[in-house]
Enzyme design. Structure first.
Site, PDB file in Angstrom:
ATOM      1  N   ASP A 190       0.836  -1.207   0.000  1.00  0.00           N
ATOM      2  CA  ASP A 190       0.000   0.000   0.000  1.00  0.00           C
ATOM      3  C   ASP A 190       0.865   1.250   0.000  1.00  0.00           C
ATOM      4  O   ASP A 190       2.082   1.183   0.155  1.00  0.00           O
ATOM      5  CB  ASP A 190      -0.964  -0.019   1.201  1.00  0.00           C
ATOM      6  CG  ASP A 190      -0.269  -0.371   2.519  1.00  0.00           C
ATOM      7  OD1 ASP A 190       0.973  -0.402   2.553  1.00  0.00           O
ATOM      8  OD2 ASP A 190      -0.964  -0.611   3.511  1.00  0.00           O
TER       9      ASP A 190
ATOM     10  N   ASP B   9      -7.905  -1.810  14.082  1.00  0.00           N
ATOM     11  CA  ASP B   9      -9.299  -1.977  13.645  1.00  0.00           C
ATOM     12  C   ASP B   9      -9.471  -3.196  12.731  1.00  0.00           C
ATOM     13  O   ASP B   9     -10.496  -3.352  12.079  1.00  0.00           O
ATOM     14  CB  ASP B   9      -9.821  -0.702  12.965  1.00  0.00           C
ATOM     15  CG  ASP B   9      -9.072  -0.368  11.672  1.00  0.00           C
ATOM     16  OD1 ASP B   9      -8.141  -1.128  11.286  1.00  0.00           O
ATOM     17  OD2 ASP B   9      -9.408   0.651  11.042  1.00  0.00           O
TER      18      ASP B   9
ATOM     19  N   HIS C 132      -7.639  -3.949  10.026  1.00  0.00           N
ATOM     20  CA  HIS C 132      -7.287  -3.829   8.609  1.00  0.00           C
ATOM     21  C   HIS C 132      -5.999  -4.585   8.308  1.00  0.00           C
ATOM     22  O   HIS C 132      -5.131  -4.744   9.176  1.00  0.00           O
ATOM     23  CB  HIS C 132      -7.201  -2.366   8.158  1.00  0.00           C
ATOM     24  CG  HIS C 132      -6.041  -1.558   8.667  1.00  0.00           C
ATOM     25  ND1 HIS C 132      -6.180  -0.488   9.519  1.00  0.00           N
ATOM     26  CD2 HIS C 132      -4.714  -1.640   8.410  1.00  0.00           C
ATOM     27  CE1 HIS C 132      -5.002   0.048   9.760  1.00  0.00           C
ATOM     28  NE2 HIS C 132      -4.080  -0.649   9.110  1.00  0.00           N
TER      29      HIS C 132
ATOM     30  N   GLU D  68      -9.668  -1.073   5.100  1.00  0.00           N
ATOM     31  CA  GLU D  68     -10.369  -0.674   6.315  1.00  0.00           C
ATOM     32  C   GLU D  68     -11.690  -1.445   6.453  1.00  0.00           C
ATOM     33  O   GLU D  68     -12.158  -2.062   5.485  1.00  0.00           O
ATOM     34  CB  GLU D  68     -10.643   0.837   6.258  1.00  0.00           C
ATOM     35  CG  GLU D  68      -9.377   1.696   6.229  1.00  0.00           C
ATOM     36  CD  GLU D  68      -8.687   1.800   7.596  1.00  0.00           C
ATOM     37  OE1 GLU D  68      -8.769   0.862   8.401  1.00  0.00           O
ATOM     38  OE2 GLU D  68      -8.058   2.854   7.837  1.00  0.00           O
TER      39      GLU D  68
HETATM   40  C1  GLP Z   1      -0.532   0.468   8.544  1.00  0.00           C
HETATM   41  C2  GLP Z   1      -0.174  -0.394   7.341  1.00  0.00           C
HETATM   42  C3  GLP Z   1      -0.450  -1.859   7.577  1.00  0.00           C
HETATM   43  C4  GLP Z   1       0.105  -2.269   8.926  1.00  0.00           C
HETATM   44  C5  GLP Z   1      -0.568  -1.486  10.017  1.00  0.00           C
HETATM   45  C6  GLP Z   1      -0.085  -1.859  11.410  1.00  0.00           C
HETATM   46  O1  GLP Z   1      -1.830   0.898   8.552  1.00  0.00           O
HETATM   47  N1  GLP Z   1      -0.859   0.032   6.166  1.00  0.00           N
HETATM   48  O2  GLP Z   1       0.130  -2.627   6.532  1.00  0.00           O
HETATM   49  O3  GLP Z   1      -0.109  -3.645   9.126  1.00  0.00           O
HETATM   50  O4  GLP Z   1      -0.269  -0.110   9.807  1.00  0.00           O
HETATM   51  O5  GLP Z   1       1.133  -1.224  11.665  1.00  0.00           O
HETATM   52  P1  GLP Z   1       2.088  -1.547  12.851  1.00  0.00           P
HETATM   53  O6  GLP Z   1       2.758  -2.831  12.497  1.00  0.00           O
HETATM   54  O7  GLP Z   1       3.047  -0.400  12.879  1.00  0.00           O
HETATM   55  O8  GLP Z   1       1.256  -1.652  14.075  1.00  0.00           O
END
Ligand code: GLP
Length: 258
Positions: free
Chosen positions: A66, A135, A137, A142
């Site tokens: 992404d 949440d 995702h 989302e």
């Molecule tokens: C972002 C990314 C996701 C990731 C999520 C959790 O929103 N787009 O790919 O899994 O954050 O991030 P973290 O691993 O820093 O908690």
């Protein structure tokens, strides 16, 4: 779904072992790369092995999940910059071997279609690394995302923007409102998926992912329909799993197929 509950210190090495086995079998394997803090322990372990010449990604390729919309190339928070700093620049990928969706394209719809095509032309993703949002995702899909979605533009939730504000100097207003993201259907096409989560903040999302009903309300639950998923969590992220004792038991006594 394999649920592995392991100490945080071991998680990076466990996934690095999987990546090393994949590359040994297929040096030109395609890796799916996630940004965020969860995969950092994996990238550190892989970078160490590459530095020690135990592993080479010279023929491998990578696709990111992404990207934020509207951050120009080189912006410190653009995911392509982040993955370069966190991983790509520390290993021996060939130049241009890692691609991400272009969130700064003039025609975002065309950029999304191009990205889907480039993953297909590479033969698809062999091993997809995932984190999970609080949440539920995955990538930036989302709640409410179609379980069959492909790469497209999405609007971020207030929760995700608040969670990610720490990367923007704590300023939620600096976090873009939109992103381009592989869809849930795109992610489900990967041949193998490893999702990593640590800490209490992820416990609710992990409980839904592993034990909840499949629903767009908790997008990661779509992974229950994938045949080869490993969910790798520490005790804190596993703390709301009703069957945690069973997962520990099953892992300790796993049947190793010869
Ligand atoms: C972002 C990314 C996701 C990731 C999520 C959790 O929103 N787009 O790919 O899994 O954050 O991030 P973290 O691993 O820093 O908690």
């Amino acid at each position: 779904m394999d649920v592995v509950i392991a100490p945080d210190e071991q998680i990076g090495e466990i996934v690095a072992d999987d990546i090393a086995a994949l590359i040994a079998a297929r040096p030109d394997a395609v890796l799916g790369l996630a940004t965020g803090s969860s995969p950092l322990r994996i990238y550190d372990a892989v970078a160490e092995r590459v530095a020690r010449k135990q592993l080479s990604l010279a023929r491998a390729r990578g696709f990111m999940l992404d990207e934020y919309v509207g951050l120009p190339p080189g912006h410190p928070c653009r995911y392509s910059t982040v993955i370069d700093e966190d991983f790509v620049s520390r290993v021996d990928f060939a130049p241009g071997a890692v691609r991400g969706p272009d969130g700064d394209a003039a025609d975002l719809t065309a950029a999304c279609t191009d990205y889907e095509e480039s993953i297909g032309e590479a033969g698809g993703v062999d091993l997809q690394i995932l984190g999970i949002g609080t949440d539920g995702h995955i990538a930036f899909n989302e709640p409410g995302s179609s379980l069959a979605s492909r790469t497209r533009v999405k609007t971020l939730t207030a929760q995700t923007r608040a969670d990610n504000a720490r990367f923007f100097g704590g300023d939620i207003d600096a976090v873009p409102r939109h992103c381009v993201t592989q869809g849930l259907g795109t992610i489900m096409d990967a041949r193998r998926i490893v999702l990593v989560a640590t800490g209490d903040a992820k416990a609710e999302a992990i409980a839904h992912l592993v034990e909840g009903p499949v629903s767009a309300r908790w997008p990661a639950t779509v992974l229950q329909h994938h045949r080869r998923v490993t969910v790798l969590v520490d005790d804190a992220a596993a703390s709301r799993l009703e069957l945690a004792d069973y997962y520990r038991h099953a892992h300790a006594h796993r049947h190793l197929v010869s």
